[in-house]
Write an enzyme that holds these catalytic residues in place. Structure first.
Site, PDB file in Angstrom:
ATOM      1  N   PHE A   9      -3.697 -10.068 -38.294  1.00 43.44           N
ATOM      2  CA  PHE A   9      -3.299 -11.174 -39.176  1.00 43.44           C
ATOM      3  C   PHE A   9      -4.434 -11.652 -40.067  1.00 43.44           C
ATOM      4  O   PHE A   9      -4.307 -12.635 -40.772  1.00 43.44           O
ATOM      5  CB  PHE A   9      -2.790 -12.371 -38.357  1.00 43.44           C
ATOM      6  CG  PHE A   9      -1.718 -12.018 -37.368  1.00 43.44           C
ATOM      7  CD1 PHE A   9      -0.696 -11.125 -37.718  1.00 43.44           C
ATOM      8  CD2 PHE A   9      -1.717 -12.575 -36.103  1.00 43.44           C
ATOM      9  CE1 PHE A   9       0.285 -10.796 -36.806  1.00 43.44           C
ATOM     10  CE2 PHE A   9      -0.727 -12.243 -35.181  1.00 43.44           C
ATOM     11  CZ  PHE A   9       0.274 -11.349 -35.527  1.00 43.44           C
TER      12      PHE A   9
ATOM     13  N   HIS B  77     -42.172 -17.755 -47.898  1.00 43.56           N
ATOM     14  CA  HIS B  77     -42.060 -16.401 -48.468  1.00 43.56           C
ATOM     15  C   HIS B  77     -43.438 -15.852 -48.834  1.00 43.56           C
ATOM     16  O   HIS B  77     -43.646 -14.649 -48.795  1.00 43.56           O
ATOM     17  CB  HIS B  77     -41.152 -16.456 -49.696  1.00 43.56           C
ATOM     18  CG  HIS B  77     -41.016 -15.169 -50.433  1.00 43.56           C
ATOM     19  ND1 HIS B  77     -40.799 -13.961 -49.811  1.00 43.56           N
ATOM     20  CD2 HIS B  77     -41.045 -14.884 -51.769  1.00 43.56           C
ATOM     21  CE1 HIS B  77     -40.708 -13.014 -50.722  1.00 43.56           C
ATOM     22  NE2 HIS B  77     -40.874 -13.538 -51.915  1.00 43.56           N
TER      23      HIS B  77
ATOM     24  N   HIS C 248     -45.090 -16.995 -57.449  1.00 46.22           N
ATOM     25  CA  HIS C 248     -45.018 -17.002 -55.989  1.00 46.22           C
ATOM     26  C   HIS C 248     -46.257 -17.669 -55.393  1.00 46.22           C
ATOM     27  O   HIS C 248     -46.160 -18.584 -54.559  1.00 46.22           O
ATOM     28  CB  HIS C 248     -44.894 -15.570 -55.452  1.00 46.22           C
ATOM     29  CG  HIS C 248     -43.543 -14.957 -55.674  1.00 46.22           C
ATOM     30  ND1 HIS C 248     -43.177 -14.352 -56.853  1.00 46.22           N
ATOM     31  CD2 HIS C 248     -42.473 -14.857 -54.856  1.00 46.22           C
ATOM     32  CE1 HIS C 248     -41.930 -13.903 -56.753  1.00 46.22           C
ATOM     33  NE2 HIS C 248     -41.488 -14.198 -55.553  1.00 46.22           N
TER      34      HIS C 248
HETATM   35  C1  23J Z   1     -41.860  -9.754 -52.545  1.00 45.99           C
HETATM   36  C2  23J Z   1     -42.988  -9.332 -53.211  1.00 45.99           C
HETATM   37  C3  23J Z   1     -43.112  -9.540 -54.560  1.00 45.99           C
HETATM   38  C4  23J Z   1     -42.094 -10.189 -55.217  1.00 45.99           C
HETATM   39  C5  23J Z   1     -40.937 -10.644 -54.562  1.00 45.99           C
HETATM   40  C6  23J Z   1     -40.850 -10.403 -53.218  1.00 45.99           C
HETATM   41  C7  23J Z   1     -39.842 -11.378 -55.258  1.00 45.99           C
HETATM   42  O1  23J Z   1     -39.765 -11.403 -56.456  1.00 45.99           O
HETATM   43  C8  23J Z   1     -38.880 -12.216 -54.496  1.00 45.99           C
HETATM   44  O2  23J Z   1     -37.679 -11.927 -54.482  1.00 45.99           O
HETATM   45  O3  23J Z   1     -39.302 -13.210 -53.950  1.00 45.99           O
HETATM   46  S1  23J Z   1     -42.278 -10.462 -56.949  1.00 45.99           S
HETATM   47 MN    MN Z   2     -37.350 -14.024 -53.769  1.00 41.14          MN
END
Ligand code: 23J
Ligand code: MN
Length: 263
Positions: A62, A83, A212
Site C-alpha cells: 500500500f 566542515h 571555506h
Molecule cells: C571539500 C574540499 C574542498 C571543497 C569542498 C569540499 C566544497 O566545495 C564543499 O562542498 O564544501 S571546495
Molecule cells: Mn559543501
C-alpha cells in the site's frame, strides 16, 4: 509594531501572495553535479542514489518509499563550520548543534552575472562588495551575502557546471579580501550558485579555499548550488536554509527558500 502584529501581517501577505516564496533549490538526484577534487588531495563524494524500497508492490502493497545514498555536500547544500579544519573546534559548528535561529536571516544579493558570463574565473573582491553597498546599502550583521552568477543555468550538466579543463575547474567565486570584508561586516554566511562556496581556482589562493577557510574559522556558514538568485531583490529578501539535523554533520542538502515582496 509588536512582533505579534508583524507576524499577523506576514501571515496575511503570505496567504495573499504579496509575499512570495522563491525556491532556491536544485533538484537532488542521480544527475546532481558533484564536486571533483584533485585526485592527490582527496576522495570524492559519490553520486546521489535513490533506491526504491517499495511502490505498492510485493515489497510494500500500500505504500511507496525510497532510501537514499548521498554525501552531505551534494546539490544545494549548507556548509557547517566543522566542515573545515579552521572551524573544527566549535561545539556549535555541527548541523545538529547550530542554533536554529541562524537558519533564517536577511539576504544581500550581489549581481555578478554579467562579469561571470564574460569570465568564468571572475572573482568578487572587497572593492566590488563596497561598490555594491554604496548603491544598495550596507551589509548588516547577521545577514547572508549571496553571489549571483546565474551559474544555476548550467546545473543540468555536470560538465558545464564544473567547467573544468586541464588546469582544473573554472567557476566564479570570492577573493580572499571579499570574504575578509563580509566577515568584518558581521555576515552570517556566504552563498553562491556554483558547486561550492569557493571559486573553481580557489585551491591556488592564499589561504587555499578562502570561503571555506575564513568563513568556517569565524563559525559562519556556507551555501552552495543556490538557484534562482535572479528572482531576488538586492536587499529585502529573507532566506530560510536549514540543514538536516545530522548528528555531528558537516553539512547537508537543504531546501533553500526566499521570502520576497512581489513587485
Ligand atoms: C571539500 C574540499 C574542498 C571543497 C569542498 C569540499 C566544497 O566545495 C564543499 O562542498 O564544501 S571546495
Ligand atoms: Mn559543501
Amino acid at each position: 509594531m509588536s512582533a505579534a502584529a508583524t507576524l499577523g501581517q506576514f501571515a496575511e501577505q503570505l496567504l495573499s501572495g504579496e509575499i512570495e516564496v522563491v525556491d532556491l533549490t536544485a533538484p537532488l538526484g542521480p544527475d546532481t553535479p558533484i564536486i571533483k577534487l584533485p585526485p592527490e588531495l582527496a576522495v570524492d563524494t559519490p553520486k546521489v542514489e535513490i533506491h526504491t524500497i517499495s511502490e505498492y508492490d510485493d515489497k510494500g502493497p500500500f505504500w511507496a518509499w525510497n532510501w537514499l545514498k548521498l554525501g552531505e555536500h551534494s546539490g544545494t547544500h549548507f556548509d557547517a563550520p566543522h566542515h573545515w579544519i579552521t572551524g573544527k573546534e566549535f561545539s556549535d559548528g555541527f548541523t545538529d548543534t547550530i542554533p536554529a535561529t541562524n537558519f533564517v536571516a536577511p539576504a544581500n544579493v550581489i549581481d555578478c552575472s554579467a562579469e561571470s558570463a564574460g569570465n568564468p574565473d571572475f572573482l568578487l573582491t572587497a572593492d566590488g562588495v563596497r561598490a555594491w553597498e554604496a548603491k544598495h546599502g550596507p551589509i548588516g550583521k547577521g545577514e547572508w551575502v549571496l553571489m549571483r552568477t546565474d551559474w544555476d543555468r548550467r546545473n543540468g550538466s555536470e560538465e558545464e557546471f564544473l567547467n573544468a579543463d586541464e588546469n582544473g575547474p573554472h567557476s566564479p567565486g570570492p577573493s580572499v579580501d571579499c570574504i575578509e570584508y563580509i566577515l568584518e561586516r558581521g555576515a552570517i554566511g556566504w552563498g553562491t550558485q556554483c558547486i561550492g562556496t569557493d571559486a573553481g581556482q580557489a585551491g591556488g589562493m592564499e589561504p587555499p579555499f578562502p570561503a571555506h577557510n575564513l568563513v568556517h574559522k569565524a563559525n559562519r556558514y556556507g551555501l552552495a548550488s543556490l538557484c534562482n538568485l535572479d528572482r531576488l531583490p538586492p536587499k529585502g529578501a529573507i532566506l530560510i536554509a536549514a540543514p538536516l539535523k545530522i548528528v555531528r554533520g558537516t553539512g547537508s542538502p537543504v531546501r533553500a527558500l526566499a521570502l520576497v515582496p512581489k513587485e
